[in-house]
Design a protein around this motif. Structure first.
Motif, PDB file in Angstrom:
ATOM      1  N   PRO A  49      18.336 106.679  30.518  1.00 19.26           N
ATOM      2  CA  PRO A  49      19.212 106.218  31.579  1.00 19.26           C
ATOM      3  C   PRO A  49      20.664 106.223  31.113  1.00 19.26           C
ATOM      4  N   SER A  50      21.558 106.237  32.069  1.00 20.91           N
ATOM      5  CA  SER A  50      22.978 106.291  31.729  1.00 20.91           C
ATOM      6  C   SER A  50      23.487 104.916  31.290  1.00 20.91           C
ATOM      7  N   PHE A  51      24.594 104.946  30.582  1.00 19.94           N
ATOM      8  CA  PHE A  51      25.270 103.713  30.167  1.00 19.94           C
ATOM      9  C   PHE A  51      25.608 102.870  31.396  1.00 19.94           C
ATOM     10  N   ALA A  52      26.160 103.494  32.426  1.00 19.64           N
ATOM     11  CA  ALA A  52      26.569 102.763  33.627  1.00 19.64           C
ATOM     12  C   ALA A  52      25.383 102.083  34.304  1.00 19.64           C
ATOM     13  N   GLU A  53      24.260 102.787  34.437  1.00 18.34           N
ATOM     14  CA  GLU A  53      23.065 102.211  35.068  1.00 18.34           C
ATOM     15  C   GLU A  53      22.577 100.977  34.322  1.00 18.34           C
ATOM     16  N   VAL A  54      22.486 101.112  33.012  1.00 11.83           N
ATOM     17  CA  VAL A  54      21.965 100.007  32.209  1.00 11.83           C
ATOM     18  C   VAL A  54      22.940  98.836  32.223  1.00 11.83           C
ATOM     19  N   LEU A  55      24.230  99.124  32.062  1.00  9.14           N
ATOM     20  CA  LEU A  55      25.221  98.054  32.067  1.00  9.14           C
ATOM     21  C   LEU A  55      25.194  97.295  33.390  1.00  9.14           C
ATOM     22  N   GLU A  56      25.176  98.002  34.498  1.00 10.60           N
ATOM     23  CA  GLU A  56      25.155  97.338  35.811  1.00 10.60           C
ATOM     24  C   GLU A  56      23.900  96.480  35.976  1.00 10.60           C
ATOM     25  N   GLY A  57      22.759  96.986  35.534  1.00  8.50           N
ATOM     26  CA  GLY A  57      21.528  96.197  35.610  1.00  8.50           C
ATOM     27  C   GLY A  57      21.596  94.939  34.767  1.00  8.50           C
ATOM     28  N   LEU A  58      22.153  95.049  33.580  1.00  7.52           N
ATOM     29  CA  LEU A  58      22.283  93.883  32.710  1.00  7.52           C
ATOM     30  C   LEU A  58      23.243  92.859  33.296  1.00  7.52           C
ATOM     31  N   LEU A  59      24.328  93.328  33.892  1.00  3.18           N
ATOM     32  CA  LEU A  59      25.317  92.404  34.452  1.00  3.18           C
ATOM     33  C   LEU A  59      24.772  91.637  35.659  1.00  3.18           C
ATOM     34  N   GLU A  60      23.736  92.173  36.301  1.00  2.82           N
ATOM     35  CA  GLU A  60      23.080  91.428  37.377  1.00  2.82           C
ATOM     36  C   GLU A  60      22.225  90.287  36.837  1.00  2.82           C
ATOM     37  N   GLU A  61      21.882  90.344  35.560  1.00  3.65           N
ATOM     38  CA  GLU A  61      20.985  89.364  34.943  1.00  3.65           C
ATOM     39  C   GLU A  61      21.707  88.371  34.028  1.00  3.65           C
ATOM     40  N   LEU A  62      22.841  88.771  33.457  1.00 10.42           N
ATOM     41  CA  LEU A  62      23.507  87.991  32.418  1.00 10.42           C
ATOM     42  C   LEU A  62      24.807  87.364  32.899  1.00 10.42           C
ATOM     43  N   VAL A  63      25.144  86.223  32.314  1.00 13.40           N
ATOM     44  CA  VAL A  63      26.488  85.662  32.424  1.00 13.40           C
ATOM     45  C   VAL A  63      27.235  86.163  31.200  1.00 13.40           C
ATOM     46  N   VAL A  64      28.351  86.839  31.414  1.00 11.58           N
ATOM     47  CA  VAL A  64      29.127  87.415  30.310  1.00 11.58           C
ATOM     48  C   VAL A  64      30.503  86.768  30.298  1.00 11.58           C
ATOM     49  N   GLU A  65      30.889  86.225  29.133  1.00 12.80           N
ATOM     50  CA  GLU A  65      32.200  85.591  29.026  1.00 12.80           C
ATOM     51  C   GLU A  65      33.211  86.444  28.270  1.00 12.80           C
ATOM     52  N   GLY A  66      32.771  87.542  27.696  1.00 13.75           N
ATOM     53  CA  GLY A  66      33.693  88.419  26.994  1.00 13.75           C
ATOM     54  C   GLY A  66      33.044  89.738  26.645  1.00 13.75           C
ATOM     55  N   ALA A  67      33.883  90.745  26.402  1.00 15.42           N
ATOM     56  CA  ALA A  67      33.370  92.074  26.074  1.00 15.42           C
ATOM     57  C   ALA A  67      34.336  92.779  25.132  1.00 15.42           C
ATOM     58  N   THR A  68      33.773  93.551  24.210  1.00 16.54           N
ATOM     59  CA  THR A  68      34.544  94.308  23.228  1.00 16.54           C
ATOM     60  C   THR A  68      34.037  95.739  23.208  1.00 16.54           C
ATOM     61  N   ALA A  69      34.959  96.693  23.177  1.00 11.41           N
ATOM     62  CA  ALA A  69      34.599  98.114  23.127  1.00 11.41           C
ATOM     63  C   ALA A  69      35.530  98.828  22.162  1.00 11.41           C
ATOM     64  N   ALA A  70      35.197 100.069  21.863  1.00 11.75           N
ATOM     65  CA  ALA A  70      36.019 100.890  20.961  1.00 11.75           C
ATOM     66  C   ALA A  70      37.239 101.426  21.714  1.00 11.75           C
ATOM     67  N   ALA A  71      38.394 101.324  21.103  1.00  7.11           N
ATOM     68  CA  ALA A  71      39.634 101.832  21.704  1.00  7.11           C
ATOM     69  C   ALA A  71      39.550 103.332  21.978  1.00  7.11           C
ATOM     70  N   GLU A  72      38.757 104.043  21.197  1.00 13.59           N
ATOM     71  CA  GLU A  72      38.622 105.489  21.352  1.00 13.59           C
ATOM     72  C   GLU A  72      38.044 105.899  22.705  1.00 13.59           C
ATOM     73  N   VAL A  73      37.393 104.970  23.389  1.00 14.52           N
ATOM     74  CA  VAL A  73      36.789 105.280  24.689  1.00 14.52           C
ATOM     75  C   VAL A  73      37.843 105.741  25.697  1.00 14.52           C
ATOM     76  N   ARG A  74      39.067 105.240  25.577  1.00 16.67           N
ATOM     77  CA  ARG A  74      40.114 105.590  26.551  1.00 16.67           C
ATOM     78  C   ARG A  74      40.360 107.090  26.607  1.00 16.67           C
ATOM     79  N   ASP A  75      40.436 107.742  25.445  1.00 17.75           N
ATOM     80  CA  ASP A  75      40.712 109.182  25.400  1.00 17.75           C
ATOM     81  C   ASP A  75      39.449 110.029  25.466  1.00 17.75           C
ATOM     82  N   ALA A  76      38.376 109.570  24.817  1.00 14.68           N
ATOM     83  CA  ALA A  76      37.176 110.388  24.673  1.00 14.68           C
ATOM     84  C   ALA A  76      36.226 110.310  25.871  1.00 14.68           C
TER      85      ALA A  76
END
Length: 129
Positions: A49-76
């Motif tokens: 499954p795609s990252f977007a599909e899994v993330l959206e499914g998890l966000l329907e189940e979880l309370v999230v107070e913060g998130a961290t990602a790699a800065a490289e995602v902006r360009d890549a």
């Protein structure tokens, strides 16, 4: 049997064990998975499954107070960068090497089949009250 939501029993069980402050790494198929965290590997084929599909499914189940990602995602990976910016207005961006080190402290890793680079996010669980 559940009627809706996440049907994968391993993932549902792992989510039920999470508490305030626990980390959940949602990652692409290429992210090195550290020793230690519980892993639920959902990867089936490249992109499924795609990252977007899994993330959206998890966000329907979880309370999230913060998130961290790699800065490289902006360009890549502008698509993943846009999704993350939209879903997490306070997103913290760090170098990818730092994200890999932080992921070792995650309680749970959910591996997707995503085949685009830097589609990874470390979520910090919150509470519903």
């Amino acid at each position: 049997m559940r009627k809706h939501g996440i049907l994968n029993r391993h993932l549902t069980g792992a989510l039920a064990e999470l508490g305030h402050g626990h980390g959940v790494l949602v990652c692409d198929a290429g992210m090195p998975i550290p020793d230690g965290p519980r892993v639920v590997d959902l990867a089936f084929r490249a992109g499924v499954p795609s990252f977007a599909e899994v993330l959206e499914g998890l966000l329907e189940e979880l309370v999230v107070e913060g998130a961290t990602a790699a800065a490289e995602v902006r360009d890549a990976n502008p698509a993943a960068a846009g999704l993350l910016a939209e879903r997490f207005p306070g997103l913290v961006l760090v170098p990818h090497e730092r994200l890999k080190k932080l992921s070792a402290g995650a309680r749970l890793v959910v591996r997707t089949g995503e085949a685009r680079p830097y589609a990874n996010v470390l979520l910090r669980c919150g509470v519903f009250f």
